[in-house]
Design a protein around this motif. Structure first.
Motif, PDB file in Angstrom:
ATOM      1  N   GLU A   8       0.827  -1.215   0.000  1.00  0.00           N
ATOM      2  CA  GLU A   8       0.000   0.000   0.000  1.00  0.00           C
ATOM      3  C   GLU A   8       0.858   1.261   0.000  1.00  0.00           C
ATOM      4  O   GLU A   8       0.626   2.177  -0.789  1.00  0.00           O
ATOM      5  CB  GLU A   8      -0.933   0.022   1.214  1.00  0.00           C
ATOM      6  CG  GLU A   8      -1.798   1.275   1.237  1.00  0.00           C
ATOM      7  CD  GLU A   8      -2.595   1.429   2.518  1.00  0.00           C
ATOM      8  OE1 GLU A   8      -3.584   2.176   2.475  1.00  0.00           O
ATOM      9  OE2 GLU A   8      -2.228   0.829   3.545  1.00  0.00           O
ATOM     10  N   SER A   9       1.878   1.316   0.876  1.00  0.00           N
ATOM     11  CA  SER A   9       2.705   2.528   0.947  1.00  0.00           C
ATOM     12  C   SER A   9       3.500   2.723  -0.342  1.00  0.00           C
ATOM     13  O   SER A   9       3.707   3.859  -0.784  1.00  0.00           O
ATOM     14  CB  SER A   9       3.636   2.494   2.166  1.00  0.00           C
ATOM     15  OG  SER A   9       4.610   1.472   2.056  1.00  0.00           O
ATOM     16  N   SER A  10       3.919   1.626  -0.973  1.00  0.00           N
ATOM     17  CA  SER A  10       4.637   1.734  -2.250  1.00  0.00           C
ATOM     18  C   SER A  10       3.737   2.303  -3.336  1.00  0.00           C
ATOM     19  O   SER A  10       4.164   3.133  -4.144  1.00  0.00           O
ATOM     20  CB  SER A  10       5.178   0.366  -2.685  1.00  0.00           C
ATOM     21  OG  SER A  10       6.155  -0.082  -1.779  1.00  0.00           O
ATOM     22  N   ALA A  11       2.482   1.866  -3.356  1.00  0.00           N
ATOM     23  CA  ALA A  11       1.535   2.373  -4.353  1.00  0.00           C
ATOM     24  C   ALA A  11       1.218   3.847  -4.097  1.00  0.00           C
ATOM     25  O   ALA A  11       1.140   4.640  -5.041  1.00  0.00           O
ATOM     26  CB  ALA A  11       0.251   1.542  -4.347  1.00  0.00           C
ATOM     27  N   ILE A  12       1.068   4.226  -2.834  1.00  0.00           N
ATOM     28  CA  ILE A  12       0.790   5.627  -2.507  1.00  0.00           C
ATOM     29  C   ILE A  12       1.981   6.499  -2.882  1.00  0.00           C
ATOM     30  O   ILE A  12       1.814   7.572  -3.481  1.00  0.00           O
ATOM     31  CB  ILE A  12       0.431   5.788  -1.013  1.00  0.00           C
ATOM     32  CG1 ILE A  12      -0.917   5.123  -0.721  1.00  0.00           C
ATOM     33  CG2 ILE A  12       0.405   7.265  -0.603  1.00  0.00           C
ATOM     34  CD1 ILE A  12      -1.232   4.981   0.760  1.00  0.00           C
ATOM     35  N   PHE A  13       3.199   6.036  -2.562  1.00  0.00           N
ATOM     36  CA  PHE A  13       4.406   6.780  -2.944  1.00  0.00           C
ATOM     37  C   PHE A  13       4.464   6.968  -4.450  1.00  0.00           C
ATOM     38  O   PHE A  13       4.676   8.070  -4.946  1.00  0.00           O
ATOM     39  CB  PHE A  13       5.669   6.062  -2.449  1.00  0.00           C
ATOM     40  CG  PHE A  13       6.916   6.502  -3.161  1.00  0.00           C
ATOM     41  CD1 PHE A  13       7.458   7.761  -2.921  1.00  0.00           C
ATOM     42  CD2 PHE A  13       7.548   5.673  -4.078  1.00  0.00           C
ATOM     43  CE1 PHE A  13       8.600   8.181  -3.588  1.00  0.00           C
ATOM     44  CE2 PHE A  13       8.686   6.083  -4.738  1.00  0.00           C
ATOM     45  CZ  PHE A  13       9.217   7.349  -4.498  1.00  0.00           C
ATOM     46  N   ALA A  14       4.276   5.880  -5.197  1.00  0.00           N
ATOM     47  CA  ALA A  14       4.348   5.951  -6.663  1.00  0.00           C
ATOM     48  C   ALA A  14       3.288   6.900  -7.211  1.00  0.00           C
ATOM     49  O   ALA A  14       3.576   7.741  -8.066  1.00  0.00           O
ATOM     50  CB  ALA A  14       4.194   4.565  -7.271  1.00  0.00           C
ATOM     51  N   ARG A  15       2.065   6.781  -6.706  1.00  0.00           N
ATOM     52  CA  ARG A  15       0.983   7.671  -7.173  1.00  0.00           C
ATOM     53  C   ARG A  15       1.318   9.137  -6.894  1.00  0.00           C
ATOM     54  O   ARG A  15       1.201   9.992  -7.764  1.00  0.00           O
ATOM     55  CB  ARG A  15      -0.336   7.318  -6.495  1.00  0.00           C
ATOM     56  CG  ARG A  15      -1.477   8.241  -6.956  1.00  0.00           C
ATOM     57  CD  ARG A  15      -2.619   8.358  -6.005  1.00  0.00           C
ATOM     58  NE  ARG A  15      -2.191   8.837  -4.707  1.00  0.00           N
ATOM     59  CZ  ARG A  15      -2.841   8.568  -3.580  1.00  0.00           C
ATOM     60  NH1 ARG A  15      -3.932   7.830  -3.599  1.00  0.00           N
ATOM     61  NH2 ARG A  15      -2.418   9.042  -2.425  1.00  0.00           N
ATOM     62  N   MET A  54       2.678   3.013 -13.153  1.00  0.00           N
ATOM     63  CA  MET A  54       2.952   4.011 -12.128  1.00  0.00           C
ATOM     64  C   MET A  54       4.194   3.632 -11.316  1.00  0.00           C
ATOM     65  O   MET A  54       5.054   4.473 -11.055  1.00  0.00           O
ATOM     66  CB  MET A  54       1.736   4.160 -11.218  1.00  0.00           C
ATOM     67  CG  MET A  54       1.770   5.397 -10.387  1.00  0.00           C
ATOM     68  SD  MET A  54       0.174   5.773  -9.638  1.00  0.00           S
ATOM     69  CE  MET A  54      -0.404   4.201  -9.082  1.00  0.00           C
ATOM     70  N   LEU A  55       4.298   2.379 -10.915  1.00  0.00           N
ATOM     71  CA  LEU A  55       5.464   1.923 -10.152  1.00  0.00           C
ATOM     72  C   LEU A  55       6.744   2.044 -10.982  1.00  0.00           C
ATOM     73  O   LEU A  55       7.788   2.466 -10.467  1.00  0.00           O
ATOM     74  CB  LEU A  55       5.268   0.480  -9.673  1.00  0.00           C
ATOM     75  CG  LEU A  55       4.212   0.280  -8.588  1.00  0.00           C
ATOM     76  CD1 LEU A  55       3.946  -1.213  -8.375  1.00  0.00           C
ATOM     77  CD2 LEU A  55       4.613   0.944  -7.285  1.00  0.00           C
ATOM     78  N   THR A  56       6.662   1.697 -12.262  1.00  0.00           N
ATOM     79  CA  THR A  56       7.821   1.820 -13.153  1.00  0.00           C
ATOM     80  C   THR A  56       8.246   3.270 -13.290  1.00  0.00           C
ATOM     81  O   THR A  56       9.434   3.589 -13.220  1.00  0.00           O
ATOM     82  CB  THR A  56       7.497   1.230 -14.544  1.00  0.00           C
ATOM     83  OG1 THR A  56       7.216  -0.168 -14.392  1.00  0.00           O
ATOM     84  CG2 THR A  56       8.647   1.422 -15.515  1.00  0.00           C
ATOM     85  N   GLY A  57       7.288   4.162 -13.463  1.00  0.00           N
ATOM     86  CA  GLY A  57       7.603   5.588 -13.586  1.00  0.00           C
ATOM     87  C   GLY A  57       8.275   6.129 -12.336  1.00  0.00           C
ATOM     88  O   GLY A  57       9.284   6.832 -12.408  1.00  0.00           O
ATOM     89  N   SER A  61      13.074   7.966  -9.575  1.00  0.00           N
ATOM     90  CA  SER A  61      13.908   7.875  -8.366  1.00  0.00           C
ATOM     91  C   SER A  61      15.331   7.460  -8.707  1.00  0.00           C
ATOM     92  O   SER A  61      16.291   8.000  -8.149  1.00  0.00           O
ATOM     93  CB  SER A  61      13.299   6.876  -7.374  1.00  0.00           C
ATOM     94  OG  SER A  61      12.055   7.338  -6.913  1.00  0.00           O
ATOM     95  N   ASP A  62      15.478   6.511  -9.628  1.00  0.00           N
ATOM     96  CA  ASP A  62      16.814   6.048 -10.030  1.00  0.00           C
ATOM     97  C   ASP A  62      17.611   7.151 -10.716  1.00  0.00           C
ATOM     98  O   ASP A  62      18.809   7.310 -10.465  1.00  0.00           O
ATOM     99  CB  ASP A  62      16.714   4.829 -10.958  1.00  0.00           C
ATOM    100  CG  ASP A  62      16.285   3.559 -10.232  1.00  0.00           C
ATOM    101  OD1 ASP A  62      16.264   3.546  -8.983  1.00  0.00           O
ATOM    102  OD2 ASP A  62      15.942   2.576 -10.927  1.00  0.00           O
ATOM    103  N   VAL A  63      16.964   7.933 -11.583  1.00  0.00           N
ATOM    104  CA  VAL A  63      17.645   9.024 -12.284  1.00  0.00           C
ATOM    105  C   VAL A  63      18.097  10.089 -11.289  1.00  0.00           C
ATOM    106  O   VAL A  63      19.223  10.594 -11.356  1.00  0.00           O
ATOM    107  CB  VAL A  63      16.742   9.623 -13.389  1.00  0.00           C
ATOM    108  CG1 VAL A  63      17.300  10.927 -13.915  1.00  0.00           C
ATOM    109  CG2 VAL A  63      16.557   8.623 -14.524  1.00  0.00           C
ATOM    110  N   ILE A  64      17.232  10.424 -10.345  1.00  0.00           N
ATOM    111  CA  ILE A  64      17.576  11.419  -9.322  1.00  0.00           C
ATOM    112  C   ILE A  64      18.754  10.927  -8.495  1.00  0.00           C
ATOM    113  O   ILE A  64      19.730  11.656  -8.273  1.00  0.00           O
ATOM    114  CB  ILE A  64      16.354  11.737  -8.442  1.00  0.00           C
ATOM    115  CG1 ILE A  64      15.326  12.534  -9.253  1.00  0.00           C
ATOM    116  CG2 ILE A  64      16.763  12.492  -7.177  1.00  0.00           C
ATOM    117  CD1 ILE A  64      13.965  12.657  -8.585  1.00  0.00           C
ATOM    118  N   ALA A  65      18.693   9.682  -8.031  1.00  0.00           N
ATOM    119  CA  ALA A  65      19.772   9.125  -7.206  1.00  0.00           C
ATOM    120  C   ALA A  65      21.095   9.093  -7.969  1.00  0.00           C
ATOM    121  O   ALA A  65      22.145   9.456  -7.424  1.00  0.00           O
ATOM    122  CB  ALA A  65      19.400   7.724  -6.730  1.00  0.00           C
TER     123      ALA A  65
END
Length: 191
Positions: A46-53, A75-78, A83-87
């Motif tokens: 749930e928290s992963s989906a909320i973060f992604a959204r 949404m999760l892929t995006g 996040s990966d590009v920022i990191a």
């Protein structure tokens, strides 16, 4: 940072129109902080989906109601790609030890003020303690970013609301450069 573009096939139907692609741009630091709050104390489905959204909504500029209709896998892929590009951009950043000026790759406008760089220095003990207070209850990603925003504001003198509106990579890079002053024993004289 270049936008991340994810084609939507079939297109997303929303508010009487169609959205054919998801365009994710670098979010402001405060918007990233708001998204990271969902996973502050750990992740679950749930928290992963909320973060992604939340991240996709803030990075795309789409309404939350539209983002809620995007398939979860997209949404999760995006969110993961952004996040990966920022990191990667932040991890690869180093300010030359002889420099105390962090020049932005492009000007940042907040209200009617245009910022092109930040003057950096070693934080005072009081500034470090005040910034670190954001880590008192949690070491999660939202608290880490809140600490970084506070550290940058305190050391540079840029008002907090303005720092919150900077692109997240600017804040993270500036905080990283400021931390190097203390970790490396590098001093700037009368801080």
């Amino acid at each position: 940072m270049h936008p991340i573009i994810i084609p939507l096939d079939p297109p997303l139907r929303h508010a009487g129109g169609e959205i054919h692609e998801l365009v994710l741009a670098e979010p402001e630091a405060q918007k990233m902080f708001m998204a990271w709050r969902a996973i502050e104390s750990g992740t679950n489905p749930e928290s992963s989906a909320i973060f992604a959204r939340d991240l996709v909504a803030k990075a795309s500029g789409l309404a939350e109601s539209a983002v809620n209709d995007i398939p979860l896998s997209i949404m999760l892929t995006g969110a993961e790609r952004l996040s990966d590009v920022i990191a990667a951009e932040v991890e690869g950043f180093e300010l030359d030890e002889s420099e105390t000026e962090f020049v932005f790759p492009a000007p940042v406008t907040v209200g009617n003020i245009e910022y092109t760089s930040l003057s950096l220095r070693e934080p005072t003990a009081g500034e470090a303690i005040k910034a670190n207070s954001h880590l008192r209850n949690s070491q999660g990603p939202a608290s880490q970013l809140k600490y970084q925003m506070a550290l940058v504001s305190l050391v540079t003198g840029v008002p907090s609301p303005n720092v919150h509106r900077f692109p997240v990579t600017i804040v993270m890079k500036a905080a990283r450069a400021i931390e190097v002053f203390s970790m490396a024993g590098r001093q700037t004289g009368a801080s």
